[in-house]
Motif scaffolding. Structure first.
Motif, PDB file in Angstrom:
ATOM      1  N   HIS A 193       0.820  -1.221   0.000  1.00 21.21           N
ATOM      2  CA  HIS A 193       0.000   0.000   0.000  1.00 21.21           C
ATOM      3  C   HIS A 193       0.851   1.268   0.000  1.00 21.21           C
ATOM      4  O   HIS A 193       0.515   2.247  -0.679  1.00 21.21           O
ATOM      5  N   VAL A 194       1.956   1.275   0.764  1.00 21.68           N
ATOM      6  CA  VAL A 194       2.825   2.450   0.770  1.00 21.68           C
ATOM      7  C   VAL A 194       3.461   2.626  -0.607  1.00 21.68           C
ATOM      8  O   VAL A 194       3.573   3.741  -1.112  1.00 21.68           O
ATOM      9  N   GLY A 195       3.858   1.514  -1.223  1.00 17.85           N
ATOM     10  CA  GLY A 195       4.434   1.578  -2.558  1.00 17.85           C
ATOM     11  C   GLY A 195       3.488   2.200  -3.571  1.00 17.85           C
ATOM     12  O   GLY A 195       3.905   2.947  -4.460  1.00 17.85           O
ATOM     13  N   VAL A 196       2.201   1.900  -3.441  1.00 16.06           N
ATOM     14  CA  VAL A 196       1.194   2.475  -4.339  1.00 16.06           C
ATOM     15  C   VAL A 196       1.121   3.994  -4.143  1.00 16.06           C
ATOM     16  O   VAL A 196       1.130   4.765  -5.113  1.00 16.06           O
ATOM     17  N   ALA A 197       1.055   4.428  -2.881  1.00 11.22           N
ATOM     18  CA  ALA A 197       0.959   5.862  -2.591  1.00 11.22           C
ATOM     19  C   ALA A 197       2.210   6.604  -3.047  1.00 11.22           C
ATOM     20  O   ALA A 197       2.125   7.710  -3.598  1.00 11.22           O
ATOM     21  N   PHE A 238       5.132  10.270  -6.868  1.00 14.39           N
ATOM     22  CA  PHE A 238       6.368  10.515  -7.611  1.00 14.39           C
ATOM     23  C   PHE A 238       6.146  10.595  -9.117  1.00 14.39           C
ATOM     24  O   PHE A 238       6.909  11.271  -9.810  1.00 14.39           O
ATOM     25  N   VAL A 239       5.134   9.933  -9.629  1.00 15.75           N
ATOM     26  CA  VAL A 239       4.799  10.120 -11.043  1.00 15.75           C
ATOM     27  C   VAL A 239       4.392  11.568 -11.279  1.00 15.75           C
ATOM     28  O   VAL A 239       4.794  12.190 -12.271  1.00 15.75           O
ATOM     29  N   LYS A 240       3.614  12.136 -10.367  1.00 18.35           N
ATOM     30  CA  LYS A 240       3.216  13.537 -10.485  1.00 18.35           C
ATOM     31  C   LYS A 240       4.416  14.465 -10.381  1.00 18.35           C
ATOM     32  O   LYS A 240       4.407  15.568 -10.943  1.00 18.35           O
ATOM     33  N   LEU A 241       5.462  14.032  -9.664  1.00 11.34           N
ATOM     34  CA  LEU A 241       6.657  14.849  -9.490  1.00 11.34           C
ATOM     35  C   LEU A 241       7.631  14.706 -10.656  1.00 11.34           C
ATOM     36  O   LEU A 241       8.696  15.320 -10.664  1.00 11.34           O
ATOM     37  N   GLY A 242       7.270  13.895 -11.650  1.00  7.51           N
ATOM     38  CA  GLY A 242       8.091  13.793 -12.845  1.00  7.51           C
ATOM     39  C   GLY A 242       9.158  12.720 -12.823  1.00  7.51           C
ATOM     40  O   GLY A 242      10.043  12.706 -13.682  1.00  7.51           O
ATOM     41  N   PHE A 243       9.088  11.797 -11.864  1.00  6.22           N
ATOM     42  CA  PHE A 243      10.033  10.691 -11.808  1.00  6.22           C
ATOM     43  C   PHE A 243       9.537   9.536 -12.678  1.00  6.22           C
ATOM     44  O   PHE A 243       8.327   9.340 -12.841  1.00  6.22           O
ATOM     45  N   TYR A 244      10.476   8.765 -13.214  1.00  4.60           N
ATOM     46  CA  TYR A 244      10.144   7.482 -13.818  1.00  4.60           C
ATOM     47  C   TYR A 244      10.103   6.490 -12.668  1.00  4.60           C
ATOM     48  O   TYR A 244      11.074   6.346 -11.903  1.00  4.60           O
ATOM     49  N   VAL A 245       8.984   5.809 -12.480  1.00  2.37           N
ATOM     50  CA  VAL A 245       8.767   4.991 -11.286  1.00  2.37           C
ATOM     51  C   VAL A 245       8.725   3.507 -11.643  1.00  2.37           C
ATOM     52  O   VAL A 245       7.940   3.081 -12.493  1.00  2.37           O
ATOM     53  N   VAL A 246       9.592   2.741 -10.978  1.00  2.00           N
ATOM     54  CA  VAL A 246       9.664   1.294 -11.158  1.00  2.00           C
ATOM     55  C   VAL A 246       9.390   0.630  -9.807  1.00  2.00           C
ATOM     56  O   VAL A 246       9.975   1.025  -8.797  1.00  2.00           O
ATOM     57  N   VAL A 247       8.499  -0.353  -9.802  1.00  2.00           N
ATOM     58  CA  VAL A 247       8.156  -1.059  -8.561  1.00  2.00           C
ATOM     59  C   VAL A 247       8.519  -2.538  -8.695  1.00  2.00           C
ATOM     60  O   VAL A 247       8.157  -3.185  -9.680  1.00  2.00           O
ATOM     61  N   PHE A 248       9.225  -3.058  -7.689  1.00  2.00           N
ATOM     62  CA  PHE A 248       9.573  -4.476  -7.636  1.00  2.00           C
ATOM     63  C   PHE A 248       8.915  -5.139  -6.438  1.00  2.00           C
ATOM     64  O   PHE A 248       8.737  -4.514  -5.387  1.00  2.00           O
ATOM     65  N   ASP A 249       8.577  -6.393  -6.593  1.00  2.00           N
ATOM     66  CA  ASP A 249       8.144  -7.211  -5.456  1.00  2.00           C
ATOM     67  C   ASP A 249       8.513  -8.658  -5.777  1.00  2.00           C
ATOM     68  O   ASP A 249       8.755  -9.007  -6.934  1.00  2.00           O
ATOM     69  N   ASN A 250       8.572  -9.486  -4.731  1.00  2.00           N
ATOM     70  CA  ASN A 250       8.919 -10.895  -4.938  1.00  2.00           C
ATOM     71  C   ASN A 250       7.712 -11.815  -4.772  1.00  2.00           C
ATOM     72  O   ASN A 250       7.869 -13.039  -4.731  1.00  2.00           O
ATOM     73  N   ARG A 251       6.522 -11.214  -4.703  1.00  2.00           N
ATOM     74  CA  ARG A 251       5.300 -12.000  -4.500  1.00  2.00           C
ATOM     75  C   ARG A 251       4.465 -12.033  -5.776  1.00  2.00           C
ATOM     76  O   ARG A 251       4.142 -10.983  -6.337  1.00  2.00           O
ATOM     77  N   GLU A 252       4.137 -13.208  -6.224  1.00  2.00           N
ATOM     78  CA  GLU A 252       3.273 -13.371  -7.384  1.00  2.00           C
ATOM     79  C   GLU A 252       1.827 -13.020  -7.018  1.00  2.00           C
ATOM     80  O   GLU A 252       1.384 -13.238  -5.893  1.00  2.00           O
ATOM     81  N   ASN A 253       1.110 -12.474  -7.988  1.00  2.00           N
ATOM     82  CA  ASN A 253      -0.323 -12.182  -7.836  1.00  2.00           C
ATOM     83  C   ASN A 253      -0.627 -11.267  -6.648  1.00  2.00           C
ATOM     84  O   ASN A 253      -1.654 -11.412  -5.979  1.00  2.00           O
ATOM     85  N   LEU A 254       0.273 -10.336  -6.379  1.00  2.00           N
ATOM     86  CA  LEU A 254       0.048  -9.385  -5.288  1.00  2.00           C
ATOM     87  C   LEU A 254      -0.974  -8.348  -5.730  1.00  2.00           C
ATOM     88  O   LEU A 254      -0.762  -7.623  -6.720  1.00  2.00           O
ATOM     89  N   GLU A 283      -0.579  -5.497  -8.721  1.00  2.00           N
ATOM     90  CA  GLU A 283      -1.357  -5.627  -9.956  1.00  2.00           C
ATOM     91  C   GLU A 283      -2.264  -4.425 -10.175  1.00  2.00           C
ATOM     92  O   GLU A 283      -2.506  -4.018 -11.311  1.00  2.00           O
ATOM     93  N   ASN A 284      -2.769  -3.835  -9.079  1.00  2.00           N
ATOM     94  CA  ASN A 284      -3.694  -2.705  -9.196  1.00  2.00           C
ATOM     95  C   ASN A 284      -2.999  -1.345  -9.218  1.00  2.00           C
ATOM     96  O   ASN A 284      -3.667  -0.308  -9.272  1.00  2.00           O
ATOM     97  N   ASN A 285      -1.673  -1.354  -9.157  1.00  2.00           N
ATOM     98  CA  ASN A 285      -0.929  -0.093  -9.224  1.00  2.00           C
ATOM     99  C   ASN A 285      -0.962   0.394 -10.672  1.00  2.00           C
ATOM    100  O   ASN A 285      -0.255  -0.124 -11.541  1.00  2.00           O
ATOM    101  N   GLN A 286      -1.774   1.408 -10.929  1.00  2.00           N
ATOM    102  CA  GLN A 286      -1.992   1.888 -12.288  1.00  2.00           C
ATOM    103  C   GLN A 286      -1.108   3.072 -12.657  1.00  2.00           C
ATOM    104  O   GLN A 286      -1.171   3.567 -13.784  1.00  2.00           O
ATOM    105  N   THR A 287      -0.287   3.541 -11.718  1.00  2.00           N
ATOM    106  CA  THR A 287       0.497   4.750 -11.997  1.00  2.00           C
ATOM    107  C   THR A 287       1.971   4.467 -12.261  1.00  2.00           C
ATOM    108  O   THR A 287       2.605   5.218 -13.013  1.00  2.00           O
ATOM    109  N   ALA A 288       2.530   3.438 -11.663  1.00  2.00           N
ATOM    110  CA  ALA A 288       3.947   3.141 -11.893  1.00  2.00           C
ATOM    111  C   ALA A 288       4.191   2.886 -13.371  1.00  2.00           C
ATOM    112  O   ALA A 288       3.376   2.286 -14.066  1.00  2.00           O
ATOM    113  N   HIS A 289       5.333   3.342 -13.866  1.00  2.00           N
ATOM    114  CA  HIS A 289       5.660   3.142 -15.273  1.00  2.00           C
ATOM    115  C   HIS A 289       6.043   1.693 -15.559  1.00  2.00           C
ATOM    116  O   HIS A 289       5.849   1.197 -16.673  1.00  2.00           O
TER     117      HIS A 289
END
Length: 314
Positions: free
Chosen positions: A173-177, A182-198, A202-208
């Motif tokens: 949840h913190v990663g989503v927020a 940071f997308v609004k701040l002009g950063f290219y945003v990459v999110v990693f996790d080690n859990r399948e089907n999280l 999956e619902n994070n619609q803003t990360a690049h």
């Protein structure tokens, strides 16, 4: 991104559009280099070159020029010191120079290239001059390069693309927020996790970019660069420690870990027992974020953003 998409839509609809770009600013000018605004033939306006009575006058001028068959390309200097020659009507002091480029359907391919480049996280350079409006994949050392010798002899180059990348390790949840802010701040945003089907990943619609990886290989996914910022916020202590131990010896502009002071103190002791030096630990921002008593994911995101902006801008 939205600015270029709006411009692209108008050009595809066969509209003539004036693109206004601030190419120089001095003192307390409300418009800064790179500020942009579009004024379309149908009256549509998007963006800003500083606002106020100054901007209103520029918009009205652009609207009048768009009625011509071949609207000109030119630059206009404004001095914000009241009722004087070249005055903007504002009294904030300072100066700015605005370039006017009239674009039409023949420029669609250039705008398409800019949008495609941004979507792919690539970088390039926008070139403006009295005779040029172009975009190339070459990158600038600085955000802007420009020179103004006269109204007929000038050029302006601007880095287009994401100069900074934020790597978020942990797709909760913190990663989503953090992604959203940071997308609004002009950063290219990459999110990693080690859990399948999280669900939150999956619902994070803003990360690049989102990717499920093995944290044992985390260092292979994050570029060592002065434009790389890393925020570690996995769902458990052991993963935080694993990721941090893999990244500690690498060079990033920012490396931070989310967690309580007690948890982090324990982690520090364990890492030191494993041979990590105090000098290496001193590079880590932990707990991550400015201390503003943040509690919700959104408040934590604000605290992290404030800290990273402070570092990036100084």
């Amino acid at each position: 991104m939205e600015f270029w998409q709006q411009l692209h839509t108008k050009l595809q609809n066969k509209q003539k559009v004036y693109l206004l770009t601030v190419i120089e600013n001095l003192g307390s000018s409300p418009g800064r280099k790179g500020f942009k605004m579009l004024i379309a033939e149908d009256g549509f306006i998007f963006g800003s070159v500083g606002g106020g009575v100054m901007e209103f006058a520029l918009v009205e001028e652009a609207k009048q020029l768009l009625q011509q068959e071949n609207p000109p390309t030119f630059i206009k200097k404004q001095i914000h010191k009241g009722n004087i020659k070249d005055g903007s009507g504002m009294i904030c002091s300072g100066e700015q120079t605005v370039a006017f480029h009239c674009l039409d359907a023949k420029h669609v391919s250039i705008i398409s290239t800019i949008i495609s480049s941004l979507q792919q996280g690539k970088k390039g350079t926008l070139h403006l001059s009295p005779t040029q409006f172009d975009f190339t994949p070459h990158t600038l050392k600085n955000q802007f390069e420009y020179n103004i010798n006269s109204k007929e002899d000038w050029y302006f180059k601007e880095h287009i693309g994401f100069k900074e990348t934020l790597y978020i390790v942990g797709g909760g949840h913190v990663g989503v927020a953090v992604s959203e802010l940071f997308v609004k701040l002009g950063f290219y945003v990459v999110v990693f996790d080690n859990r399948e089907n999280l669900n939150t990943l999956e619902n994070n619609q803003t990360a690049h970019k989102k990717q499920v990886i093995d944290y044992n290989d985390i260092e292979n996914y994050i570029e060592e660069s002065s434009s790389s910022y890393v925020a570690i916020m996995t769902n458990k202590y052991t993963d935080d420690k694993l990721v941090l131990s893999k990244l500690l010896k690498n060079n990033y502009q920012f490396l931070g870990v989310l967690g309580s002071k007690a948890k982090l103190q324990t982690m520090w002791e364990v890492l030191q027992n494993e041979g990590v030096t105090q000098e290496e630990l001193n590079k880590v921002h932990a707990p991550i974020g400015l201390s503003i008593k943040s509690e919700t994911p959104e408040e934590i995101a604000v605290s992290i953003a404030a800290q990273i902006i402070q570092i990036k801008n100084t």
